[in-house]
Design a protein around this motif. Structure first.
Motif, PDB file in Angstrom:
ATOM      1  N   GLY A 130      19.319  50.792  88.133  1.00  0.00           N
ATOM      2  CA  GLY A 130      20.004  51.999  87.696  1.00  0.00           C
ATOM      3  C   GLY A 130      21.441  51.778  87.286  1.00  0.00           C
ATOM      4  N   ALA A 131      22.340  52.606  87.852  1.00  0.00           N
ATOM      5  CA  ALA A 131      23.760  52.529  87.512  1.00  0.00           C
ATOM      6  C   ALA A 131      24.350  51.178  87.889  1.00  0.00           C
ATOM      7  N   GLU A 132      23.865  50.611  88.993  1.00  0.00           N
ATOM      8  CA  GLU A 132      24.368  49.304  89.420  1.00  0.00           C
ATOM      9  C   GLU A 132      24.039  48.240  88.389  1.00  0.00           C
ATOM     10  N   ALA A 133      22.826  48.297  87.838  1.00  0.00           N
ATOM     11  CA  ALA A 133      22.415  47.332  86.819  1.00  0.00           C
ATOM     12  C   ALA A 133      23.298  47.440  85.587  1.00  0.00           C
ATOM     13  N   LYS A 134      23.633  48.667  85.198  1.00  0.00           N
ATOM     14  CA  LYS A 134      24.483  48.865  84.019  1.00  0.00           C
ATOM     15  C   LYS A 134      25.872  48.290  84.241  1.00  0.00           C
ATOM     16  N   LYS A 135      26.377  48.462  85.455  1.00  0.00           N
ATOM     17  CA  LYS A 135      27.711  47.947  85.754  1.00  0.00           C
ATOM     18  C   LYS A 135      27.716  46.411  85.744  1.00  0.00           C
ATOM     19  N   ILE A 136      26.720  45.822  86.391  1.00  0.00           N
ATOM     20  CA  ILE A 136      26.630  44.362  86.409  1.00  0.00           C
ATOM     21  C   ILE A 136      26.434  43.825  84.999  1.00  0.00           C
ATOM     22  N   ALA A 137      25.586  44.495  84.221  1.00  0.00           N
ATOM     23  CA  ALA A 137      25.304  44.045  82.856  1.00  0.00           C
ATOM     24  C   ALA A 137      26.568  44.053  82.001  1.00  0.00           C
ATOM     25  N   ALA A 138      27.380  45.103  82.138  1.00  0.00           N
ATOM     26  CA  ALA A 138      28.611  45.198  81.343  1.00  0.00           C
ATOM     27  C   ALA A 138      29.561  44.058  81.688  1.00  0.00           C
ATOM     28  N   TRP A 139      29.724  43.777  82.973  1.00  0.00           N
ATOM     29  CA  TRP A 139      30.630  42.704  83.373  1.00  0.00           C
ATOM     30  C   TRP A 139      30.030  41.330  83.113  1.00  0.00           C
ATOM     31  N   ALA A 140      28.709  41.241  83.104  1.00  0.00           N
ATOM     32  CA  ALA A 140      28.072  39.963  82.756  1.00  0.00           C
ATOM     33  C   ALA A 140      28.364  39.597  81.305  1.00  0.00           C
ATOM     34  N   THR A 141      28.413  40.597  80.432  1.00  0.00           N
ATOM     35  CA  THR A 141      28.756  40.308  79.032  1.00  0.00           C
ATOM     36  C   THR A 141      30.202  39.828  78.925  1.00  0.00           C
ATOM     37  N   VAL A 142      31.069  40.343  79.798  1.00  0.00           N
ATOM     38  CA  VAL A 142      32.461  39.880  79.828  1.00  0.00           C
ATOM     39  C   VAL A 142      32.515  38.422  80.292  1.00  0.00           C
ATOM     40  N   ALA A 143      31.818  38.129  81.399  1.00  0.00           N
ATOM     41  CA  ALA A 143      31.796  36.757  81.911  1.00  0.00           C
ATOM     42  C   ALA A 143      31.232  35.799  80.885  1.00  0.00           C
ATOM     43  N   ARG A 144      30.202  36.242  80.194  1.00  0.00           N
ATOM     44  CA  ARG A 144      29.566  35.425  79.154  1.00  0.00           C
ATOM     45  C   ARG A 144      30.555  35.093  78.037  1.00  0.00           C
ATOM     46  N   ALA A 145      31.365  36.071  77.651  1.00  0.00           N
ATOM     47  CA  ALA A 145      32.361  35.843  76.600  1.00  0.00           C
ATOM     48  C   ALA A 145      33.462  34.909  77.071  1.00  0.00           C
ATOM     49  N   LEU A 146      33.942  35.094  78.309  1.00  0.00           N
ATOM     50  CA  LEU A 146      35.012  34.248  78.825  1.00  0.00           C
ATOM     51  C   LEU A 146      34.545  32.814  79.060  1.00  0.00           C
ATOM     52  N   MET A 147      33.270  32.647  79.438  1.00  0.00           N
ATOM     53  CA  MET A 147      32.722  31.304  79.601  1.00  0.00           C
ATOM     54  C   MET A 147      32.736  30.538  78.284  1.00  0.00           C
ATOM     55  N   ASN A 148      32.751  31.272  77.182  1.00  0.00           N
ATOM     56  CA  ASN A 148      32.687  30.653  75.867  1.00  0.00           C
ATOM     57  C   ASN A 148      34.071  30.354  75.277  1.00  0.00           C
ATOM     58  N   LEU A 149      35.127  30.659  76.004  1.00  0.00           N
ATOM     59  CA  LEU A 149      36.461  30.334  75.517  1.00  0.00           C
ATOM     60  C   LEU A 149      36.696  28.830  75.534  1.00  0.00           C
ATOM     61  N   ASP A 150      37.403  28.339  74.554  1.00  0.00           N
ATOM     62  CA  ASP A 150      37.737  26.915  74.514  1.00  0.00           C
ATOM     63  C   ASP A 150      38.456  26.489  75.788  1.00  0.00           C
ATOM     64  N   GLU A 151      39.330  27.330  76.288  1.00  0.00           N
ATOM     65  CA  GLU A 151      40.119  26.979  77.469  1.00  0.00           C
ATOM     66  C   GLU A 151      39.249  26.776  78.710  1.00  0.00           C
ATOM     67  N   ALA A 152      38.081  27.424  78.746  1.00  0.00           N
ATOM     68  CA  ALA A 152      37.200  27.323  79.908  1.00  0.00           C
ATOM     69  C   ALA A 152      36.559  25.952  80.022  1.00  0.00           C
ATOM     70  N   ILE A 153      36.429  25.252  78.912  1.00  0.00           N
ATOM     71  CA  ILE A 153      35.769  23.939  78.925  1.00  0.00           C
ATOM     72  C   ILE A 153      36.678  22.834  78.413  1.00  0.00           C
ATOM     73  N   THR A 154      37.992  23.063  78.518  1.00  0.00           N
ATOM     74  CA  THR A 154      38.972  22.075  78.054  1.00  0.00           C
ATOM     75  C   THR A 154      39.783  21.554  79.227  1.00  0.00           C
ATOM     76  N   LYS A 155      39.951  20.247  79.278  1.00  0.00           N
ATOM     77  CA  LYS A 155      40.770  19.643  80.336  1.00  0.00           C
ATOM     78  C   LYS A 155      42.210  20.104  80.210  1.00  0.00           C
ATOM     79  N   PRO A 156      42.790  20.645  81.290  1.00  0.00           N
ATOM     80  CA  PRO A 156      44.179  21.141  81.198  1.00  0.00           C
ATOM     81  C   PRO A 156      45.171  19.983  81.063  1.00  0.00           C
TER      82      PRO A 156
END
Length: 216
Positions: A190-216
């Motif tokens: 229900g509502a919990e699934a929608k909330k998790i799904a929305a933030w999962a799309t955010v996590a998915r986008a941030l995981m794809n940032l160059d900075e996330a997979i680049t050696k600092p």
């Protein structure tokens, strides 16, 4: 004292490290040591044409999330996610790996089953600690990039999440599928699934940032 030149150049981390970073950030990484090889999720078609009628039997439980060091390798059908990030096939000895940046790498981080699973878990963990959008966004951001976000970054992330929430509420995205967490299948309804799904799309986008997979 050479302070300005003391650090090395920035470059994308190795194929196995990409996966381990995401596993650790989502708190799925298993600390288990030693033992036989494991079989993380990957499309069944990858091993379909391998020599010897080989079948990729995806591991269950803790083995699903073990360090990439333990991933089974078959020379005629190497693990797809590693190959895409320039992991060697094992057909010959390599003194040094090539390092490329391709659209297929971005598509893998966005759509591969195991990375989607990690994004769901990461969103679920962040939601367990706060109900404030800015705090949830900060938690996900810091886990992936190891630094606090700027005000502008937080604003952009929250705006993106709100846009995805509208798509989910309108039925453009199926929240039940996005929020289906293998490790916790009883969660998200229900509502919990929608909330998790929305933030999962955010996590998915941030995981794809160059900075996330680049050696600092």
């Amino acid at each position: 004292e050479n302070r300005l030149l003391a650090r090395g150049p920035r470059f994308r981390v190795g194929a196995e490290t990409v996966r381990d970073i995401m596993l650790r950030s989502s708190e799925l990484l298993s600390p288990k040591m030693y033992g036989p090889s494991v079989y993380p999720p990957q499309p069944a078609s990858v091993a379909a044409l391998a020599y010897g009628n080989f079948k990729w039997q995806t591991s269950k439980g803790e083995d699903r999330y073990r360090r990439s060091l333990y991933t089974f390798s078959k020379r005629t059908a190497p693990f797809a996610a590693f190959t895409i990030f320039d992991g060697p096939t094992g057909e010959s000895c390599m003194a040094r790996r090539d390092r490329s940046n391709t659209p297929l790498q971005a598509l893998t981080l966005l759509n591969d089953e195991m990375y989607l699973e990690m994004s769901r878990a990461l969103a679920n963990k962040a939601l367990g600690n706060s109900v404030v959008d800015e705090e949830i966004a900060t938690a996900i951001f810091r886990r992936l990039l190891s630094r606090p976000p700027t005000t502008q970054e937080i604003t952009a992330i929250v705006r993106f999440k709100q846009g995805q929430q509208k798509r989910i509420d309108a039925g453009e995205l199926d929240a039940s599928k996005i929020a289906a967490i293998v490790a916790e299948p009883e969660a998200a309804t229900g509502a919990e699934a929608k909330k998790i799904a929305a933030w999962a799309t955010v996590a998915r986008a941030l995981m794809n940032l160059d900075e996330a997979i680049t050696k600092p």
